[in-house]
Motif scaffolding. Structure first.
Motif, PDB file in Angstrom:
ATOM      1  N   LEU A 113     -15.888 -15.699-104.685  1.00  0.00           N
ATOM      2  CA  LEU A 113     -16.956 -15.036-105.447  1.00  0.00           C
ATOM      3  C   LEU A 113     -18.300 -15.434-104.853  1.00  0.00           C
ATOM      4  CD1 LEU A 113     -15.517 -15.594-109.021  1.00  0.00           C
ATOM      5  CD2 LEU A 113     -15.710 -13.415-107.802  1.00  0.00           C
ATOM      6  N   GLU A 156      -7.040 -15.359-115.026  1.00  0.00           N
ATOM      7  CA  GLU A 156      -7.820 -14.592-116.005  1.00  0.00           C
ATOM      8  C   GLU A 156      -7.335 -13.136-116.053  1.00  0.00           C
ATOM      9  OE1 GLU A 156      -9.802 -16.130-117.946  1.00  0.00           O
ATOM     10  OE2 GLU A 156     -11.118 -14.634-118.836  1.00  0.00           O
ATOM     11  N   LYS A 196      -7.584 -15.091-110.887  1.00  0.00           N
ATOM     12  CA  LYS A 196      -6.145 -14.768-110.805  1.00  0.00           C
ATOM     13  C   LYS A 196      -5.490 -14.905-112.190  1.00  0.00           C
ATOM     14  CE  LYS A 196      -5.312 -17.862-107.515  1.00  0.00           C
ATOM     15  NZ  LYS A 196      -6.686 -18.422-107.430  1.00  0.00           N
ATOM     16  N   ILE A 245     -21.204 -12.611-113.609  1.00  0.00           N
ATOM     17  CA  ILE A 245     -20.237 -13.596-114.119  1.00  0.00           C
ATOM     18  C   ILE A 245     -20.858 -14.381-115.274  1.00  0.00           C
ATOM     19  CG2 ILE A 245     -18.960 -15.711-113.554  1.00  0.00           C
ATOM     20  CD1 ILE A 245     -18.534 -14.489-110.760  1.00  0.00           C
ATOM     21  N   ASN A 251     -14.436  -7.689-117.356  1.00  0.00           N
ATOM     22  CA  ASN A 251     -14.367  -9.155-117.345  1.00  0.00           C
ATOM     23  C   ASN A 251     -14.058  -9.799-116.002  1.00  0.00           C
ATOM     24  OD1 ASN A 251     -14.661 -10.109-120.243  1.00  0.00           O
ATOM     25  ND2 ASN A 251     -13.226  -8.403-120.417  1.00  0.00           N
ATOM     26  N   ILE A 284     -15.007  -9.892-112.297  1.00  0.00           N
ATOM     27  CA  ILE A 284     -16.109  -9.442-111.439  1.00  0.00           C
ATOM     28  C   ILE A 284     -15.770  -9.695-109.956  1.00  0.00           C
ATOM     29  CG2 ILE A 284     -18.601  -9.713-111.004  1.00  0.00           C
ATOM     30  CD1 ILE A 284     -17.871  -8.833-113.905  1.00  0.00           C
ATOM     31  N   ARG A 295     -15.143 -21.147-112.187  1.00  0.00           N
ATOM     32  CA  ARG A 295     -14.716 -22.141-113.166  1.00  0.00           C
ATOM     33  C   ARG A 295     -15.829 -23.149-113.467  1.00  0.00           C
ATOM     34  NH1 ARG A 295      -9.667 -23.455-111.491  1.00  0.00           N
ATOM     35  NH2 ARG A 295      -8.637 -22.249-113.096  1.00  0.00           N
ATOM     36  N   THR A 325      -9.439 -21.082-105.753  1.00  0.00           N
ATOM     37  CA  THR A 325      -9.429 -21.450-107.174  1.00  0.00           C
ATOM     38  C   THR A 325     -10.608 -20.784-107.909  1.00  0.00           C
ATOM     39  OG1 THR A 325      -9.295 -23.350-108.659  1.00  0.00           O
ATOM     40  CG2 THR A 325     -10.795 -23.587-106.829  1.00  0.00           C
TER      41      THR A 325
HETATM   42  N1  LIG Z   1     -13.719 -12.750-110.970  1.00  0.00           N
HETATM   43  C1  LIG Z   1     -14.136 -13.322-112.106  1.00  0.00           C
HETATM   44  N2  LIG Z   1     -14.931 -12.677-112.948  1.00  0.00           N
HETATM   45  C2  LIG Z   1     -15.362 -13.256-114.093  1.00  0.00           C
HETATM   46  N3  LIG Z   1     -15.017 -14.516-114.482  1.00  0.00           N
HETATM   47  C3  LIG Z   1     -14.205 -15.207-113.676  1.00  0.00           C
HETATM   48  C4  LIG Z   1     -13.723 -14.648-112.465  1.00  0.00           C
HETATM   49  N4  LIG Z   1     -12.945 -15.554-111.876  1.00  0.00           N
HETATM   50  C5  LIG Z   1     -12.914 -16.613-112.669  1.00  0.00           C
HETATM   51  N5  LIG Z   1     -13.676 -16.440-113.754  1.00  0.00           N
HETATM   52  C6  LIG Z   1     -13.931 -17.445-114.812  1.00  0.00           C
HETATM   53  O1  LIG Z   1     -13.419 -18.700-114.323  1.00  0.00           O
HETATM   54  C7  LIG Z   1     -12.335 -19.177-115.132  1.00  0.00           C
HETATM   55  C8  LIG Z   1     -11.207 -19.673-114.246  1.00  0.00           C
HETATM   56  O2  LIG Z   1     -10.632 -18.587-113.538  1.00  0.00           O
HETATM   57  P1  LIG Z   1      -9.068 -18.396-113.338  1.00  0.00           P
HETATM   58  O3  LIG Z   1      -8.336 -19.206-114.362  1.00  0.00           O
HETATM   59  O4  LIG Z   1      -8.739 -16.966-113.273  1.00  0.00           O
HETATM   60  O5  LIG Z   1      -8.883 -19.097-111.929  1.00  0.00           O
HETATM   61  P2  LIG Z   1      -7.725 -18.873-110.870  1.00  0.00           P
HETATM   62  O6  LIG Z   1      -8.196 -17.867-109.872  1.00  0.00           O
HETATM   63  O7  LIG Z   1      -6.452 -18.591-111.563  1.00  0.00           O
HETATM   64  O8  LIG Z   1      -7.715 -20.316-110.176  1.00  0.00           O
HETATM   65  P3  LIG Z   1      -6.504 -21.336-109.875  1.00  0.00           P
HETATM   66  O9  LIG Z   1      -5.946 -20.898-108.559  1.00  0.00           O
HETATM   67  O10 LIG Z   1      -7.181 -22.669-109.785  1.00  0.00           O
HETATM   68  O11 LIG Z   1      -5.536 -21.251-111.011  1.00  0.00           O
HETATM   69  C9  LIG Z   1     -11.913 -17.985-115.968  1.00  0.00           C
HETATM   70  O12 LIG Z   1     -11.433 -18.398-117.219  1.00  0.00           O
HETATM   71  C10 LIG Z   1     -13.196 -17.191-116.104  1.00  0.00           C
HETATM   72  O13 LIG Z   1     -13.976 -17.761-117.145  1.00  0.00           O
END
Ligand SMILES: Nc1ncnc2c1ncn2[C@@H]1O[C@H](COP(=O)(O)OP(=O)(O)OP(=O)(O)O)[C@@H](O)[C@H]1O
Length: 353
Positions: A261, A93, A91, A269, A49, A51, A309, A87
């Motif tokens: 990414l 996720e 992280k 993704i 999940n 990537i 996102r 963002t």
């Molecule tokens: N590396 C990844 N692989 C697959 N899906 C991803 C990935 N990164 C993010 N996503 C998708 O994007 C959404 C948002 O990612 P996530 O909540 O992990 O962001 P974050 O890195 O924590 O950002 P922030 O710093 O804004 O909190 C996830 O729910 C998922 O659907």
């Protein structure tokens, strides 16, 4: 067996006891972990999940094996991790998937937004409003002590979001947690035990400058941070070191930087997002596919600055309403395909299946 039952229903005191009970010479007993999760299973879920973040996942794998082996220092949290980076790169996720794999649900952890904690009345509960004063009890509502404490066979999980927004006082309280595994709310009546807990923190510190740098590069502007290239991971770590004292940073076991990414990961993704949607559609006895025109159109919405996102959001906003209408129709179709024709998405039953 009373011994096992006793242990399973044990509270934190017996968790401590079990971690440091008298050594036995029987290796099968001594090396049996009290934790039921399998690091391999958690990693399978993460690698399917998340990537494009292989380096981070390798470090998370090391952490999981360490926690499972369970010979950590008494009274310290089981693991302390800080995730840095842009963002929407995975992280939060990552923490959700670990929570799902170990505790059965993506919501089974305590999430503390440092922005909220920075509000005076919450901070007061952590950092010194005397008992009886406004703010002295507020922290109870933020900290879910059961989710933090975990149980004999399962670690607790806590996520401190947006670490850079925390005040100096809150960081001091957190430093104490990392050191002692305990937090006494300033009301004095409530103590939270972090010693059986996986601590995750996230931060976007330094990312604004990286985004500006990337934007400048895209426009061909070469004068930024003294040149055209920049080691992004070192930049994030430097920004972190500027903001926090070594005293705090040295108590963090793993500081891991997530990458932007890039386009090469879009296909995978998109597959992950589609898989998640199909999992929800299963309850409606429906599955969805995208043809190449729809995939290509979705890629055009992708913006590296916002990570995955916005891809997920476009699926929700542009595709899900089409599926909703189809499944509410009175026909028996179960498989649908979405295309992008004449500047719009359209859905139809998938006749090829
Ligand atoms: N590396 C990844 N692989 C697959 N899906 C991803 C990935 N990164 C993010 N996503 C998708 O994007 C959404 C948002 O990612 P996530 O909540 O992990 O962001 P974050 O890195 O924590 O950002 P922030 O710093 O804004 O909190 C996830 O729910 C998922 O659907």
């Amino acid at each position: 067996m009373p011994f096992i039952n006793e242990r399973l229903s044990a509270n934190q005191t017996s968790i401590d006891k079990a971690r440091y009970e008298k050594p036995t010479t029987d290796n099968t007993v001594a090396r049996q972990s009290r934790f039921h999760f399998k690091p391999e299973d958690v990693m399978n879920a993460l690698r399917t999940n998340i990537i494009g973040q292989d380096d981070v996942l390798s470090s998370v794998e090391e952490m999981l094996y360490l926690v499972k082996a369970d010979f950590g220092i008494k009274h310290r949290p089981l693991a302390v991790n800080l995730f840095l980076g842009p963002t929407g790169v995975g992280k939060t996720e990552t923490v959700k998937i670990i929570a799902k794999s170990i505790l059965g649900s993506t919501d089974n952890f305590c999430r503390i937004d440092m922005n909220t904690l920075a509000q005076e009345h919450y901070a007061a509960s952590l950092t010194g409003a005397p008992p009886g004063y406004v703010g002295s009890k507020e922290g109870h509502s933020l900290f879910d002590s059961d989710a933090i404490k975990g149980s004999f066979s399962k670690p607790g999980i806590v996520l401190f979001d947006e670490l850079e927004k925390a005040s100096t006082e809150v960081i001091r309280a957190l430093l104490n947690v990392l050191d002692t595994g305990h937090l006494v709310l300033s009301s004095g009546t409530h103590e939270i035990d972090f010693s059986n807990c996986l601590i995750f923190m996230t931060s976007n510190i330094g990312v604004k400058e990286l985004n500006a740098h990337r934007a400048a590069q895209n426009k061909g502007i070469k004068k930024w941070l003294g040149g055209n290239t920049i080691d992004e991971k070192s930049h994030l770590k430097q920004a972190l070191q500027k903001k926090f004292d070594p005293e705090f940073l040295n108590r963090i076991d793993r500081i891991l930087s997530y990458d932007y990414l890039s386009d090469e990961f879009l296909d995978k993704i998109l597959d992950v997002e589609l898989e998640k949607l199909n999992l929800r559609l299963k309850a409606k006895n429906a599955t969805l596919e995208l043809d190449e025109t729809a995939r290509q159109q979705l890629y055009t919405y992708y913006d590296e600055e916002y990570g995955a996102r916005n891809l997920a959001q476009h699926i929700r906003v542009k595709l899900e309403p089409l599926v909703a209408r189809e499944i509410l129709k009175d026909d028996q179709s179960t498989q649908f395909i979405i295309k992008y024709v004449d500047d719009k998405f359209s859905i139809s039953p998938d006749i090829n299946t």
